[in-house]
Design a protein around this motif. Sequence first.
Motif, PDB file in Angstrom:
ATOM      1  N   ASN A  22       0.795  -1.236   0.000  1.00 58.06           N
ATOM      2  CA  ASN A  22       0.000   0.000   0.000  1.00 58.06           C
ATOM      3  C   ASN A  22       0.822   1.278   0.000  1.00 58.06           C
ATOM      4  O   ASN A  22       0.310   2.343   0.336  1.00 58.06           O
ATOM      5  CB  ASN A  22      -0.941   0.026   1.208  1.00 58.06           C
ATOM      6  N   GLY A  23       2.097   1.227  -0.335  1.00 60.77           N
ATOM      7  CA  GLY A  23       2.900   2.435  -0.382  1.00 60.77           C
ATOM      8  C   GLY A  23       3.351   2.905   0.987  1.00 60.77           C
ATOM      9  O   GLY A  23       3.604   2.111   1.881  1.00 60.77           O
ATOM     10  N   VAL A  24       3.402   4.248   1.157  1.00 59.49           N
ATOM     11  CA  VAL A  24       3.949   4.863   2.362  1.00 59.49           C
ATOM     12  C   VAL A  24       2.887   5.746   3.015  1.00 59.49           C
ATOM     13  O   VAL A  24       2.207   6.515   2.342  1.00 59.49           O
ATOM     14  CB  VAL A  24       5.178   5.735   2.016  1.00 59.49           C
ATOM     15  N   ARG A  39       1.293   4.622  -5.781  1.00 61.14           N
ATOM     16  CA  ARG A  39       1.397   4.783  -7.242  1.00 61.14           C
ATOM     17  C   ARG A  39       0.573   5.965  -7.747  1.00 61.14           C
ATOM     18  O   ARG A  39       1.011   6.688  -8.635  1.00 61.14           O
ATOM     19  CB  ARG A  39       0.971   3.504  -7.949  1.00 61.14           C
ATOM     20  N   ARG A  40      -0.589   6.165  -7.178  1.00 58.89           N
ATOM     21  CA  ARG A  40      -1.425   7.304  -7.603  1.00 58.89           C
ATOM     22  C   ARG A  40      -0.763   8.644  -7.277  1.00 58.89           C
ATOM     23  O   ARG A  40      -0.971   9.621  -7.984  1.00 58.89           O
ATOM     24  CB  ARG A  40      -2.800   7.233  -6.949  1.00 58.89           C
ATOM     25  N   ALA A  41       0.062   8.673  -6.226  1.00 54.76           N
ATOM     26  CA  ALA A  41       0.743   9.910  -5.821  1.00 54.76           C
ATOM     27  C   ALA A  41       2.072  10.110  -6.550  1.00 54.76           C
ATOM     28  O   ALA A  41       2.666  11.175  -6.450  1.00 54.76           O
ATOM     29  CB  ALA A  41       0.975   9.902  -4.316  1.00 54.76           C
ATOM     30  N   GLY A  42       2.549   9.066  -7.256  1.00 60.23           N
ATOM     31  CA  GLY A  42       3.781   9.211  -8.026  1.00 60.23           C
ATOM     32  C   GLY A  42       4.872   8.204  -7.751  1.00 60.23           C
ATOM     33  O   GLY A  42       5.898   8.206  -8.435  1.00 60.23           O
ATOM     34  N   LEU A  43       4.685   7.325  -6.765  1.00 59.26           N
ATOM     35  CA  LEU A  43       5.669   6.259  -6.564  1.00 59.26           C
ATOM     36  C   LEU A  43       5.533   5.243  -7.699  1.00 59.26           C
ATOM     37  O   LEU A  43       4.418   4.946  -8.136  1.00 59.26           O
ATOM     38  CB  LEU A  43       5.450   5.542  -5.229  1.00 59.26           C
ATOM     39  N   ARG A  58      14.246  15.180   3.744  1.00 58.24           N
ATOM     40  CA  ARG A  58      13.560  14.485   2.650  1.00 58.24           C
ATOM     41  C   ARG A  58      13.536  13.000   2.995  1.00 58.24           C
ATOM     42  O   ARG A  58      14.463  12.478   3.606  1.00 58.24           O
ATOM     43  CB  ARG A  58      14.287  14.708   1.331  1.00 58.24           C
ATOM     44  N   ILE A  59      12.476  12.350   2.597  1.00 58.90           N
ATOM     45  CA  ILE A  59      12.328  10.922   2.863  1.00 58.90           C
ATOM     46  C   ILE A  59      12.689  10.153   1.603  1.00 58.90           C
ATOM     47  O   ILE A  59      12.140  10.399   0.532  1.00 58.90           O
ATOM     48  CB  ILE A  59      10.882  10.592   3.300  1.00 58.90           C
ATOM     49  N   TRP A  60      13.632   9.235   1.758  1.00 61.13           N
ATOM     50  CA  TRP A  60      14.047   8.374   0.656  1.00 61.13           C
ATOM     51  C   TRP A  60      13.323   7.041   0.804  1.00 61.13           C
ATOM     52  O   TRP A  60      13.272   6.470   1.901  1.00 61.13           O
ATOM     53  CB  TRP A  60      15.551   8.173   0.676  1.00 61.13           C
ATOM     54  N   ARG A  70      12.547   9.826  -3.854  1.00 64.17           N
ATOM     55  CA  ARG A  70      12.702  10.836  -2.818  1.00 64.17           C
ATOM     56  C   ARG A  70      11.399  11.604  -2.667  1.00 64.17           C
ATOM     57  O   ARG A  70      10.830  12.072  -3.645  1.00 64.17           O
ATOM     58  CB  ARG A  70      13.825  11.803  -3.180  1.00 64.17           C
ATOM     59  N   ILE A  71      10.924  11.718  -1.425  1.00 65.89           N
ATOM     60  CA  ILE A  71       9.733  12.514  -1.129  1.00 65.89           C
ATOM     61  C   ILE A  71      10.189  13.788  -0.434  1.00 65.89           C
ATOM     62  O   ILE A  71      10.836  13.740   0.611  1.00 65.89           O
ATOM     63  CB  ILE A  71       8.750  11.757  -0.211  1.00 65.89           C
ATOM     64  N   ASP A  72       9.857  14.931  -1.028  1.00 67.40           N
ATOM     65  CA  ASP A  72      10.100  16.219  -0.385  1.00 67.40           C
ATOM     66  C   ASP A  72       8.834  16.559   0.384  1.00 67.40           C
ATOM     67  O   ASP A  72       7.805  16.873  -0.211  1.00 67.40           O
ATOM     68  CB  ASP A  72      10.408  17.288  -1.435  1.00 67.40           C
ATOM     69  N   VAL A  73       8.895  16.462   1.702  1.00 69.36           N
ATOM     70  CA  VAL A  73       7.683  16.610   2.512  1.00 69.36           C
ATOM     71  C   VAL A  73       7.167  18.050   2.526  1.00 69.36           C
ATOM     72  O   VAL A  73       6.011  18.281   2.873  1.00 69.36           O
ATOM     73  CB  VAL A  73       7.891  16.101   3.953  1.00 69.36           C
ATOM     74  N   ARG A  74       7.985  19.019   2.129  1.00 69.28           N
ATOM     75  CA  ARG A  74       7.520  20.414   2.094  1.00 69.28           C
ATOM     76  C   ARG A  74       6.503  20.641   0.986  1.00 69.28           C
ATOM     77  O   ARG A  74       5.546  21.387   1.164  1.00 69.28           O
ATOM     78  CB  ARG A  74       8.703  21.372   1.917  1.00 69.28           C
ATOM     79  N   ASN A  75       6.705  19.991  -0.159  1.00 74.37           N
ATOM     80  CA  ASN A  75       5.785  20.195  -1.287  1.00 74.37           C
ATOM     81  C   ASN A  75       5.153  18.881  -1.781  1.00 74.37           C
ATOM     82  O   ASN A  75       4.438  18.886  -2.766  1.00 74.37           O
ATOM     83  CB  ASN A  75       6.503  20.895  -2.445  1.00 74.37           C
ATOM     84  N   HIS A  76       5.454  17.780  -1.111  1.00 71.12           N
ATOM     85  CA  HIS A  76       4.908  16.452  -1.413  1.00 71.12           C
ATOM     86  C   HIS A  76       5.332  15.947  -2.808  1.00 71.12           C
ATOM     87  O   HIS A  76       4.680  15.082  -3.381  1.00 71.12           O
ATOM     88  CB  HIS A  76       3.387  16.415  -1.283  1.00 71.12           C
ATOM     89  N   LYS A  77       6.411  16.487  -3.325  1.00 72.12           N
ATOM     90  CA  LYS A  77       6.897  16.077  -4.642  1.00 72.12           C
ATOM     91  C   LYS A  77       7.705  14.791  -4.522  1.00 72.12           C
ATOM     92  O   LYS A  77       8.557  14.655  -3.641  1.00 72.12           O
ATOM     93  CB  LYS A  77       7.769  17.180  -5.254  1.00 72.12           C
TER      94      LYS A  77
END
Length: 83
Positions: A22-24, A39-43, A58-60, A70-77
């Motif tokens: 189920n992702g993260v 996957r819907r969010a971009g993984l 950042r979360i790797w 890499r997830i940038d938690v400031r902008n959710h990119k």
Amino acid sequence: MIVPAKYGWDKAGNFWIGTAVNGVYQCNKQMQVINHYDRRAGLPDNSISTLYEDSYHRIWVGCQFGGLNRIDVRNHKITSYVS
């Protein structure tokens, strides 16, 4: 039901759960889900094998079938590094 594969606290006090299918999930201190990355969010893959927070907060995310992300938690990119 969430089956955790990897989990841990970040420096901001959020709890991260990487799952097998189920992702993260990012949870606050009260263990309420505040963000869900899949996957819907971009993984590229929902099967998480590792989580790591770097010095820039950042979360790797290592995905079993989708390389390093890499997830940038400031902008959710989400940025994917896949060969």
